[in-house]
Design a protein around this motif. Structure first.
Motif, mmCIF file in Angstrom:
data_model
loop_
_atom_site.group_PDB
_atom_site.id
_atom_site.type_symbol
_atom_site.label_atom_id
_atom_site.label_comp_id
_atom_site.label_asym_id
_atom_site.label_seq_id
_atom_site.Cartn_x
_atom_site.Cartn_y
_atom_site.Cartn_z
ATOM 1 N N LEU A 20 0.941 -1.043 -0.025
ATOM 2 C CA LEU A 20 -0.057 0.027 0.042
ATOM 3 C C LEU A 20 0.848 1.309 0.039
ATOM 4 O O LEU A 20 0.485 2.202 -0.727
ATOM 5 C CB LEU A 20 -0.876 0.050 1.300
ATOM 6 N N THR A 21 2.113 1.326 0.913
ATOM 7 C CA THR A 21 2.678 2.361 1.035
ATOM 8 C C THR A 21 3.423 2.628 -0.409
ATOM 9 O O THR A 21 3.564 3.779 -0.962
ATOM 10 C CB THR A 21 3.934 2.171 1.987
ATOM 11 N N ILE A 23 2.364 1.689 -3.350
ATOM 12 C CA ILE A 23 1.312 2.218 -4.335
ATOM 13 C C ILE A 23 1.157 3.818 -3.993
ATOM 14 O O ILE A 23 0.974 4.381 -5.170
ATOM 15 C CB ILE A 23 0.172 1.426 -4.005
ATOM 16 N N ILE A 24 1.114 4.003 -2.705
ATOM 17 C CA ILE A 24 0.634 5.451 -2.480
ATOM 18 C C ILE A 24 2.059 6.275 -2.899
ATOM 19 O O ILE A 24 1.631 7.505 -3.554
ATOM 20 C CB ILE A 24 0.687 5.682 -0.918
ATOM 21 N N ILE A 25 2.819 5.939 -2.577
ATOM 22 C CA ILE A 25 4.328 6.707 -2.945
ATOM 23 C C ILE A 25 4.294 6.795 -4.644
ATOM 24 O O ILE A 25 4.518 7.922 -5.261
ATOM 25 C CB ILE A 25 5.615 6.028 -2.529
ATOM 26 N N LEU A 27 1.809 6.655 -6.527
ATOM 27 C CA LEU A 27 0.798 7.629 -6.877
ATOM 28 C C LEU A 27 1.090 8.959 -6.941
ATOM 29 O O LEU A 27 0.797 9.996 -7.764
ATOM 30 C CB LEU A 27 -0.617 7.377 -6.310
ATOM 31 N N ILE A 28 1.667 9.186 -5.597
ATOM 32 C CA ILE A 28 2.225 10.714 -5.547
ATOM 33 C C ILE A 28 3.087 11.314 -6.444
ATOM 34 O O ILE A 28 3.110 12.115 -6.857
ATOM 35 C CB ILE A 28 2.802 10.948 -3.800
ATOM 36 N N LYS A 29 4.165 10.461 -6.693
ATOM 37 C CA LYS A 29 5.136 10.646 -7.741
ATOM 38 C C LYS A 29 4.623 10.936 -9.123
ATOM 39 O O LYS A 29 4.733 11.880 -9.614
ATOM 40 C CB LYS A 29 6.192 9.478 -7.648
ATOM 41 N N SER A 31 1.545 11.831 -9.764
ATOM 42 C CA SER A 31 0.555 12.979 -9.755
ATOM 43 C C SER A 31 1.537 14.262 -9.829
ATOM 44 O O SER A 31 1.376 15.075 -10.261
ATOM 45 C CB SER A 31 -0.279 13.140 -8.359
#
Ligand code: ZN
Length: 311
Positions: A20-21, A23-25, A27-29, A31
């Motif tokens: 999850l972490t 994926i979040i990273i 996604l942030i990158k 965006s």
């Protein structure tokens, strides 16, 4: 058994959290990437080099370019000397209609308002600029303007009744003395002219030549630099006024006047920018630093003013 199951659960949860972490990273990158200027400019169609040129501008300006359609002239314009962002749309419009010009010409014309007719949209000259005050066919002095500290020019270097602002007067004398050492005799034919005498000159010429021809040769009242007390018309002993250009004195002045703070105000081949025919006799005092810049960079005072003073 129970313990082992528990361990397995913990393991799965652990791996889940890590995934999850990640994926979040990611996604942030992503965006950040999609929101970056580089990505947006690339999407519009600018290549890497063009993008890096556009990114030299301030953020608010890049924000605007991102809303515009692809125009490969934009990065080329930004790289053109004396480009001013506030004029960008005017450069592009003018270039669209006049594609035979090169971009440097376009920048020069727009910076100096030369896409607009003379004497239509007239602004007041900003006299707080002192020896850098601009007076031309777009900027005028009012009827009442009279410089303070006018001083008569020494009769050894001027005909009678010539006055200049003290600073310009002193520097002119230095220039004339330097010329004299080489046996060049400079003499001022005309310098400070008040509003009324400009009016008389203009009206007299207009009577014989008509408005169009007169406007080419003479400033309308209030539009002459001579009212500033910083302009001189140089004459030479033994030489006809309009033959000045072919004299050694003229050539010497061209290469040396800037050392004393004077510029040739209406040069050859710049008629479309200054709005005046070539005047080999008319020099303007702007101070040594600015005169040297203008001499070295071969620009007109009109463009210098737009880029360095008014900007
Ligand atoms: Zn003059």
């Amino acid at each position: 058994m129970k313990k082992r199951r528990l361990k397995k659960k913990v393991k799965i949860i652990g791996i889940g959290i890590i995934l999850l972490t990640i994926i979040i990273i990611v996604l942030i990158k992503l965006s950040i990437l999609f929101n970056s200027y580089e990505y947006k400019l690339k999407k519009i169609g600018y290549n890497k080099e063009e993008t890096s040129i556009i990114l030299k501008l301030d953020e608010d300006k890049v924000d605007e370019i991102i809303t515009l359609e692809l125009n490969k002239d934009i990065p080329l314009l930004i790289e053109t000397k004396y480009f001013m962002y506030k004029n960008m749309h005017n450069y592009l419009d003018f270039y669209n209609k006049n594609s035979s010009y090169n971009l440097r010409d376009v920048v020069e014309i727009i910076n100096t308002n030369r896409n607009k007719d003379y004497y239509v949209d007239i602004k007041s000259s900003d006299i707080t600029k002192g020896n850098l005050t601009l007076v031309n066919k777009y900027y005028a002095l009012n009827k009442e303007y009279e410089p303070v500290e006018l001083k008569s020019v020494n009769l050894q270097y001027a005909y009678a009744n010539n006055k200049l602002i003290k600073e310009a007067n002193d520097k002119y004398i230095e220039l004339a003395k330097a010329a004299k050492k080489l046996n060049y005799n400079l003499i001022i034919n005309s310098s400070y002219r008040d509003f009324e005498s400009q009016e008389d000159i203009y009206k007299a010429k207009e009577k014989t030549m008509g408005i169009e021809k007169t406007d080419e040769l003479v400033a309308r009242p209030g539009h002459s630099e001579h009212q500033l007390g910083y302009a001189i018309d140089i004459d030479l002993y033994k030489t006809e006024y309009d033959k000045l250009e072919n004299t050694d004195e003229y050539k010497w002045l061209l290469e040396n006047a800037h050392k004393y703070g004077f510029i040739l105000r209406y040069p050859k081949a710049k008629e479309n920018i200054t709005g005046y025919s070539f005047e080999p006799w008319h020099y303007r005092y702007v101070g040594i630093e600015v005169a040297e810049y203008i001499y070295k960079n071969k620009i007109t005072f009109d463009e210098y003013y737009a880029y360095y003073i008014e900007k």
